[in-house]
Each structure stands twice: as structure tokens, then as C-alpha cells.
Design a protein around this motif. Structure first.
Motif, PDB file in Angstrom:
ATOM      1  N   ARG A 182      -5.831   4.816   2.739  1.00 40.26           N
ATOM      2  CA  ARG A 182      -6.618   4.403   3.905  1.00 40.26           C
ATOM      3  C   ARG A 182      -5.735   3.709   4.935  1.00 40.26           C
ATOM      4  N   LEU A 183      -4.797   2.888   4.455  1.00 37.34           N
ATOM      5  CA  LEU A 183      -3.890   2.169   5.351  1.00 37.34           C
ATOM      6  C   LEU A 183      -3.083   3.143   6.208  1.00 37.34           C
ATOM      7  N   CYS A 184      -2.626   4.221   5.587  1.00 32.95           N
ATOM      8  CA  CYS A 184      -1.790   5.192   6.293  1.00 32.95           C
ATOM      9  C   CYS A 184      -2.595   6.131   7.177  1.00 32.95           C
ATOM     10  N   GLU A 185      -3.925   6.015   7.149  1.00 34.95           N
ATOM     11  CA  GLU A 185      -4.778   6.846   7.992  1.00 34.95           C
ATOM     12  C   GLU A 185      -5.446   6.055   9.108  1.00 34.95           C
ATOM     13  N   CYS A 186      -5.173   4.748   9.186  1.00 27.69           N
ATOM     14  CA  CYS A 186      -5.808   3.891  10.197  1.00 27.69           C
ATOM     15  C   CYS A 186      -5.445   4.349  11.612  1.00 27.69           C
ATOM     16  N   ILE A 241      -6.881  -4.069   6.268  1.00 31.60           N
ATOM     17  CA  ILE A 241      -6.588  -3.507   4.940  1.00 31.60           C
ATOM     18  C   ILE A 241      -5.320  -4.127   4.371  1.00 31.60           C
ATOM     19  N   TRP A 242      -4.331  -4.315   5.235  1.00 33.34           N
ATOM     20  CA  TRP A 242      -3.061  -4.898   4.776  1.00 33.34           C
ATOM     21  C   TRP A 242      -3.267  -6.300   4.219  1.00 33.34           C
ATOM     22  N   ASN A 243      -3.918  -7.146   4.978  1.00 32.20           N
ATOM     23  CA  ASN A 243      -4.053  -8.549   4.562  1.00 32.20           C
ATOM     24  C   ASN A 243      -4.937  -8.711   3.334  1.00 32.20           C
ATOM     25  N   LEU A 244      -6.006  -7.912   3.248  1.00 33.84           N
ATOM     26  CA  LEU A 244      -6.963  -8.096   2.161  1.00 33.84           C
ATOM     27  C   LEU A 244      -6.606  -7.327   0.893  1.00 33.84           C
ATOM     28  N   ARG A 245      -5.992  -6.160   1.043  1.00 35.82           N
ATOM     29  CA  ARG A 245      -5.835  -5.274  -0.111  1.00 35.82           C
ATOM     30  C   ARG A 245      -4.387  -5.020  -0.539  1.00 35.82           C
ATOM     31  N   ILE A 246      -3.459  -4.998   0.432  1.00 36.70           N
ATOM     32  CA  ILE A 246      -2.085  -4.585   0.110  1.00 36.70           C
ATOM     33  C   ILE A 246      -1.150  -5.785  -0.068  1.00 36.70           C
ATOM     34  N   LYS A 247      -1.173  -6.701   0.873  1.00 35.42           N
ATOM     35  CA  LYS A 247      -0.248  -7.831   0.825  1.00 35.42           C
ATOM     36  C   LYS A 247      -0.363  -8.649  -0.459  1.00 35.42           C
ATOM     37  N   PRO A 248      -1.594  -8.927  -0.971  1.00 39.23           N
ATOM     38  CA  PRO A 248      -1.666  -9.687  -2.235  1.00 39.23           C
ATOM     39  C   PRO A 248      -0.965  -8.992  -3.399  1.00 39.23           C
ATOM     40  N   VAL A 249      -0.885  -7.674  -3.356  1.00 37.12           N
ATOM     41  CA  VAL A 249      -0.188  -6.944  -4.428  1.00 37.12           C
ATOM     42  C   VAL A 249       1.319  -7.068  -4.259  1.00 37.12           C
ATOM     43  N   LEU A 250       1.818  -6.904  -3.039  1.00 40.16           N
ATOM     44  CA  LEU A 250       3.257  -6.942  -2.807  1.00 40.16           C
ATOM     45  C   LEU A 250       3.839  -8.336  -2.996  1.00 40.16           C
ATOM     46  N   LEU A 251       3.063  -9.368  -2.691  1.00 35.08           N
ATOM     47  CA  LEU A 251       3.561 -10.736  -2.847  1.00 35.08           C
ATOM     48  C   LEU A 251       3.082 -11.377  -4.144  1.00 35.08           C
ATOM     49  N   ASN A 252       2.635 -10.545  -5.050  1.00 39.20           N
ATOM     50  CA  ASN A 252       2.242 -11.008  -6.385  1.00 39.20           C
ATOM     51  C   ASN A 252       3.445 -11.633  -7.086  1.00 39.20           C
ATOM     52  N   PRO A 253       3.270 -12.722  -7.848  1.00 39.49           N
ATOM     53  CA  PRO A 253       4.398 -13.368  -8.540  1.00 39.49           C
ATOM     54  C   PRO A 253       5.189 -12.415  -9.433  1.00 39.49           C
ATOM     55  N   ALA A 254       4.512 -11.444 -10.041  1.00 40.90           N
ATOM     56  CA  ALA A 254       5.227 -10.504 -10.911  1.00 40.90           C
ATOM     57  C   ALA A 254       6.172  -9.621 -10.090  1.00 40.90           C
ATOM     58  N   VAL A 255       5.706  -9.174  -8.918  1.00 41.10           N
ATOM     59  CA  VAL A 255       6.546  -8.338  -8.054  1.00 41.10           C
ATOM     60  C   VAL A 255       7.714  -9.150  -7.515  1.00 41.10           C
TER      61      VAL A 255
END
Length: 763
Positions: free
Chosen positions: A541-545, A554-568
Motif C-alpha cells: 500500500r505504501l508503494c502505491e500511495c 502508513i509510514w508512521n503508523l505501520r512501517i516505521k515501528p517495524v524498522l526502528l524495532n529494538p530487534a532490528v
């Protein structure tokens, strides 16, 4: 099954026995008919005594007389590479025919036996294209099969000659007619190893072959030592070495049948002729993990050919050197004893043929037989010796370039008169510079030969393919017929090293090309992380905006929390992951840790991107990272239809600006004349060195020598203030900052992966 059993029980025992005998007889007949070729092969090759024969012809006739009719059926799996050799040859013949359509074309197939090669060639290059074809063989039983084959096809331009190959003669060479330079194409398919007087044969071929357009193609078994000679390395000796067991076992095994696999035949072939293409493979016959017979495919041309644009050969007094080897040390003695200025690779790369003092320095002229010859249809790749350092790179690290060329062009002020040096990487940015300004020369430098192979493939694809095939390869990253394209269209424009690499790695385009190489691991990992987090649909969805507001949400709510996750973040701190997946070396990783740590670095990189650049149309870097492929709306400029057309225009004239070096930047700089470069982009190259490294001091001094006054060196860094800025200052450069990242609010460019961007002007 129950009904069938009940039906059988109703049949009398004698009838059941008769039925069983009928079935058994049918099966036996079926097996016998099916295996007859193989049984004949085993009988005549391994069991039936050959007897004593004083002449090679009688021995061959005796050996093949009972199996000639099954020869092709039983050798299909054993004699590998014949179709590839013919396909490669056809690609070259098409270009020769196109450039000189009125010239008479004669083909001699030496040791062609049953005519199978000629029938195969018709699939790639019609037999009707040849004015005359001569099949020469000493074995009459095999030639009888050929006569029937050609009569069935109705071919009338083929003449079959039962002759000794070493002193063959054609009917058209009537008395008083000189055979010199009268043949355009010669093939030998698993026959060179069977011809005793091979020196005379190859000398005769060299005499009759057209020196300008003639082509000699060979496929055969071989063995070779573990250490390739410098000559072999120069003409594409990758994968040629044979272990001691393979070397001695196959030589002894084939010697029983008077097939000679020793290195003498191939060595003289490569000595007598210039190499166009060389491929070393292994025939995984019957038991693929055990039986691995070495075979090679080789294409060449007479050394008398005009190679002014197709060969780079350097002959130095006291020894030979080719390609990117720094001439400084090699020419030291010449400068002192002969009073001759050193020949720079810059002159060679700028197509300035020069000959000074016979026997001392020769460039771009026909060299003697002892020198190294390296033939290409295109002048892009400079030859190089395969050194141990090259073997450390198993594949390419970068399948895409991770710097923004649009921002580069804002500061480069490129013109057609500029001469550039850039790091090859995946070649995306170098192609962007050529497309945007067509500078006079772009030297692409990379120590990893696989990056050069990738750049070669892109240049060859622009030259040889149509847009849809090109975008499938490097846009979508998939092509179901890559091997067909490689052999039939791309190979004539590739060096032997590049062809060997892509032949072995052809599966890279079977799924997604961008998931291969070291950088492919990063894309795979990102996909796994988003899948595990249940965010893959959000990525799509992000790439179709269509608006930045939608994308930012979409970035702030769905993607960024995954990329800045402590495990990542923890994974990104790992030095193993940094190098193998991201291509980040230890010293650059330390820069990141010293300037705020990994979390701050990732936050500052990603935070401003979603609100500034629309991934669907304006940021192909992250579109690729998220989807694993480009789209026609979001891709590098050379992948657009208009960009491809511009690069391909005038038979790809703009592509001749490229020279691809497989060496260190230091060695390439040493080979360039003083004041010849006007622009240099070294990406984050100097981040790889330890602080206060003497190597950086020496390299910057070379930059100061090679750069013209007013010329500029550009670099990016993971540090906001790289330590090596001072090195440029004290070596005659004025350093200027073009951008420094101050936090998560602004982005330096569409990638925003680096903390700073710099320019140094030669004063």
C-alpha cells in the motif's frame, strides 16, 4: 482394484500364464529397443576388441562402423557445449554478415562426422546463409550418416570430404588458386583432441581463415594444471584449473581411445589465435556429483586481425603486462635506461595508439604471438589478471547503487569535455552521468570483478537488446529466457570473464535479480521482517500511495515501528550483518557508532523520507528496497524507455565513453596521465580506511596529480566531519561541504543514508 482382482481370479491359470508371458515379452522388447543405442555404445566402446591398426583411418572406421547409426543418440549427454558453441558463433556471424553482406561465407566443419553440428547450427544461423559448407572427416561410416541427413533436408550447399584434417583441401581450391584467407568460419567439435598432427592443422586453419572477419570455434574436453599461466588469466582463465585426480584420471581414461586431453592442443590454439570467448565448464555426466569431465568452449580469430578498437595489449621489455596493472613500476627501468616517458593507461583508454622504441612499449597495435591478445566487440572492459584478491569476491556486493545521481548532477556541472573516474558499484549512477551529459570518458573502477561483470552485462544489454527485454532483466529483475539472450545476443559484447560469470549465475534472473548478491540479503531480510510483523500488505500500500499525506500516514503508523524495532536495531549493530547484507565495512560502522549510535542513525535516515518523496513515482531507491523490483514509473533514468533509447542511439555511441577497470583506485590513478581527470566521485570509499591511514595519504596525492586544476573530487561519508578532509586540504585541494545531516527533520537526498556530502576542488 477389487473388481480387477475378481476379474483375474475368473481367468483360468493357463490363460493367466499366457497373458503374463505376453506382457513380459512386450516389456523385454520395449526395453531392448529403448536401450539398443546404449547397448551398442557400451559394446563398441568398452567390450569389443579394436585390434591393431597401422593407420588412423582404418582404426576409426573399425571403431565406428557398428555404432555410426546411434552415434548422435549416445553422445548427446557426453559431448556437452556443442549447442552453446554454435549459438555463440551464430551471434558473431550475424554481426559479421550485417557489416559485410556481400562477402562470400564459407564454413568448414572439421571432424564433423555425422553432420549433427550443421543440423544444429540451422537452429541459430540458417544453413542457407553460407555460400558453401564443407564437412571434413576421416571416418567413412560416420560420413554415410551425414549424407543421408543432408539429403533428407534437401541442402545442396554442403560438400562432404573424407580427408585427413591436417592437410585438408577444398574442391574450390583449384590448381593455381591460393587458399589463403578464403574461409570465413571453421568449427571443431570434440575433434581437436583426436587429431594427432594438430600443430599442422591449426597452422593451416590460420592460413586459410579470413584475418579480418574469420571465426574459429572449438568445443572439446581438456585438462589443465592448478595454476593458470599469465596468458590464460589474461584471456579469461576462470574455472580452468583441474585438481590432480581429475587431471590425471581423465587423461589416462581418454587416452585408451586415442583422445588426448593434455594441455598442448589448447595451449597452441590460444597461442596461435586471438581469443574472443573462453568458457570452462564441467560435464556432469550420468552421475552429476561424481563424474565431472572438464570441457571448454573457445572462439577466436586470426592474430593478424585489425584490433585497433578491439584489443588492449601491452608489451613491456622484460615481461608482459595487461590491463589495469599499474605501469609505474613496470616502466621504471624503461624510463631510466631508454629515456622514454612511461606509457599511461590513460593514453590507451583514450584510444591514442602509440608505439615507442621497438621492443619496449607497444599499445593498441598488433602484438607478436608471445604477447597477450584480448578481443572484444566493444572496448569497455580492460583485461585483467585474475589474482587471489579477485577470488575473494564470490559474487557482486551491490545489485543496485545506493547514491542519488540527481543530487550529484546538481554539483558536477558535467559537460561532454569532462573526463570522470567513478566507483563501478552496480553501474546505475555511471549510466545516469553518461545519459545526462555524455562526458568524453568515464573510468569505472572496482576491485570486485563481479561488479565489473554486472556493468558489462548492462552495457551489452543496452547494445544488443530491445527495451522490453532490458527492463525485464534490470527493472522487473526476471527473464525466463536469460540463457538464450546470453548466448545469442549478449555474448559478443562480453569479455570471457563476464560471460563465464553470467553463464554460471544465469539463475539470478529466474526469480528476482535484486535478491541476489550481498545486498540481496538485506532485501530478503526486510521482506521477512515485514512478513513476520504482518506488514507486507502495508508495504505494498505504501508503494502505491498517490499523495504524500497518505504515504506519511502508513509510514508512521505501520512501517516505521517495524524498522526502528529494538530487534532490528540490534541486528543492524552486528558487524557481520553490516558487511554481508549492507556492504558496510568495520571502519565505517565505527563512524556510525561514534556519532550517536545505530538507532539515531536509522531514525535520521528514514524519518524525513516519507513526507518528502513519493515512493510510487519519485524515490525508486526505497521502492526497490520494499518491493524487490522497480516499476516503469519509479526507476533509474537508464531504465526508462526514453533513457534506454538515448543510450542505444547511433549504435550505442555514448557507451564507448566507458572504461571498466578491475583494480584498486590507487593502481588505476597511477596508470593515468597527470591532469587528465576533471571529475571524480568516490562515494564513501575513504570511509573504509582506518583513521590517519597512510594509504589514504598516498591515494589523495595521486588524486592531486591526476586531477586537472579546477577539477573536483566528490564523496559521501557516514561521518558528519570525516577525518580525511584534512588530507585533501594539505594536498592542494579546497574542501567544501555540500550537505550535512543535522537530525531527522531534513534529508540530504532521496537515499539520505549518509551523514554528509563533500567536494574538493584542485587549486
Amino acid at each position: 482394484m477389487l473388481l480387477l482382482r475378481e476379474a483375474l481370479e475368473c481367468i483360468d491359470a493357463p490363460l493367466r500364464l499366457t497373458a503374463a508371458l505376453v506382457v513380459a515379452t512386450y516389456l523385454a522388447y520395449f526395453v531392448l529397443v529403448t536401450l539398443t543405442p546404449q547397448l551398442k555404445f557400451v559394446w563398441y566402446c568398452f567390450i569389443k576388441p579394436l585390434g591393431a591398426h597401422g593407420h588412423q583411418k582404418s582404426r576409426l572406421d573399425k571403431f565406428y562402423e557398428g555404432q555410426a547409426d546411434v552415434y548422435d543418440a549416445t553422445r548427446r549427454g557426453l559431448l556437452r557445449g556443442r549447442k552453446t558453441m554454435l549459438n555463440l558463433s551464430a551471434a558473431h556471424l550475424r554481426s559479421i554478415r550485417a557489416s559485410n553482406p556481400s562477402k562470400r561465407l564459407v564454413w568448414i566443419d572439421i571432424g564433423g562426422g555425422t553432420g549433427h553440428n550443421i543440423e544444429l547450427m540451422d537452429q541459430f544461423f540458417s544453413v542457407s546463409n553460407f555460400d558453401a559448407i564443407y564437412l571434413i572427416d576421416l571416418c567413412e561410416p560416420l560420413l554415410q550418416v551425414a549424407r543421408k541427413r543432408f539429403a533428407k533436408r534437401g541442402w545442396t550447399n554442403i560438400t562432404i570430404l573424407c580427408q585427413d584434417a591436417s592437410d585438408f583441401t577444398l574442391p574450390e581450391w583449384a590448381e593455381g588458386v591460393d587458399a589463403k584467407e578464403s574461409v570465413g568460419f571453421v568449427t571443431m567439435s570434440y575433434s581437436l583432441s583426436m587429431i594427432p598432427n594438430f600443430y599442422t592443422l591449426l597452422d593451416r586453419i590460420d592460413y586459410v581463415l579470413d584475418p579480418q572477419n574469420g571465426l574459429l570455434s572449438v568445443v572439446d574436453f581438456y585438462t589443465a594444471g592448478k595454476q593458470s599461466s599469465l596468458h590464460e588469466k589474461a584471456i579469461g582463465g576462470e574455472k580452468k584449473e583441474c585438481g590432480w585426480l581429475s587431471r590425471w584420471f581423465w587423461q589416462i581414461w581418454f587416452d585408451f581411445d586415442n583422445v588426448h586431453l593434455g594441455p598442448a592442443r589448447r595451449s597452441y590454439l590460444e597461442y596461435r589465435f586471438g581469443t574472443i570467448k573462453s568458457y570452462n565448464g564441467r560435464n556432469r555426466f550420468v552421475l552429476p556429483f561424481i563424474v565431472r569431465i572438464p570441457y571448454y568452449i573457445w572462439l577466436g580469430r586470426p592474430r593478424a586481425a585489425d584490433v585497433s578498437r578491439q584489443s588492449y595489449a601491452f608489451e613491456v621489455d622484460g615481461g608482459n603486462t595487461v590491463g589495469n596493472c599499474s605501469p609505474v613500476a613496470s616502466f621504471e627501468k624503461i624510463r631510466e635506461t631508454e629515456g622514454i616517458p612511461p606509457l599511461s593507461l590513460g593514453d590507451a583508454m583514450m584510444d591514442k595508439p602509440r608505439e615507442e622504441k621497438a621492443g619496449a612499449v607497444i599499445v593498441n597495435v598488433t602484438p607478436p604471438l608471445s604477447s597477450f591478445h584480448y578481443h572484444l566487440n566493444s572496448p569497455w572492459r580492460l583485461p585483467y589478471y585474475e589474482d587471489p584478491v579477485h577470488k575473494e569476491f564470490r559474487t557482486f556486493i551491490y545489485s543496485f547503487t545506493w547514491e542519488d545521481p540527481v543530487v550529484d548532477m546538481m554539483h558536477l556541472n558535467l559537460t561532454k569535455d569532462d573526463s570522470m573516474l567513478v566507483i563501478t558499484s552496480a553501474g546505475d549512477n555511471a549510466l545516469h552521468y553518461a545519459l545526462s551529459a555524455a562526458p568524453s570518458r568515464i573510468h569505472c573502477v572496482d576491485m570486485n570483478p563481479c561488479q565489473g561483470h554486472l556493468m558489462e552485462l548492462k552495457l551489452a544489454a543496452i547494445k544488443a537488446l530491445e527495451y522490453d527485454d532490458f527492463f525485464a532483466l534490470f527493472g522487473t529483475g526476471k527473464h525466463s529466457n536469460f540463457r538464450v539472450l546470453l548466448d545469442s545476443k549478449l555474448a559478443p559484447h562480453l569479455s570471457s570473464s563476464a560471460y563465464q560469470f553470467w553463464r554460471i549465475n544465469a539463475e539470478a534472473f529466474s526469480s528476482s535479480f535484486y535478491l541476489h548478491g550481498y545486498s540481496g540479503w538485506a532485501l530478503r531480510l526486510a521482506s521477512w521482517i515485514f512478513t513476520l510483523a504482518g506488514r507486507q500488505k502495508d508495504v505494498e500500500r505504501l508503494c502505491e500511495c498517490k499523495t504524500l499525506e497518505e504515504q506519511k500516514g502508513i509510514w508512521n503508523l505501520r512501517i516505521k515501528p517495524v524498522l526502528l524495532n529494538p530487534a532490528v536495531v540490534a541486528l543492524s549493530r552486528s558487524p557481520i550483518f553490516c558487511w554481508n547484507a549492507l556492504g558496510v565495512p568495520m571502519n565505517q560502522r565505527q563512524m556510525v557508532l561514534d556519532e550517536g549510535g545505530v538507532y539515531n542513525y536509522l531514525r535520521d535516515t528514514f524519518e524525513p523520507l516519507a513526507s518528502r518523496y513519493l515512493f510510487r513515482t519519485s524515490n525508486y531507491f526505497y521502492l526497490l528496497a520494499l518491493l524487490g523490483h522497480y516499476t516503469p514509473e519509479s526507476c533509474p533514468s537508464y531504465l526508462t524507455r526514453s533513457g534506454f533509447a538515448a543510450l542505444k542511439a547511433n549504435e550505442g555511441e555514448v557507451l564507448d565513453t566507458f572504461r571498466l577497470h578491475t583494480d584498486s583506485i590507487m593502481n588505476v590513478l597511477r596508470g593515468l596521465s597527470s591532469g587528465t581527470l576533471t571529475r571524480t566521485l568516490i562515494m564513501d570509499h575513504l570511509d573504509w580506511f582506518k583513521p590517519d591511514s597512510e594509504d589514504v595519504e598516498q591515494e589523495v596525492r595521486e588524486f592531486a596529480r591526476v586531477m586537472a586544476r579546477g577539477g573536483s573530487v566528490f564523496w559521501r561519508s557516514a561521518s558528519r566531519k570525516p577525518w580525511y578532509n584534512d588530507v585533501f586540504e594539505r594536498n592542494g585541494f579546497k574542501v567544501q561541504v555540500l550537505g550535512v545531516r543535522q537530525g531527522p527533520e531534513t534529508a540530504l537526498d532521496r537515499v539520505n543514508m549518509y551523514a554528509s556530502f563533500w567536494k574538493a576542488v584542485r587549486t
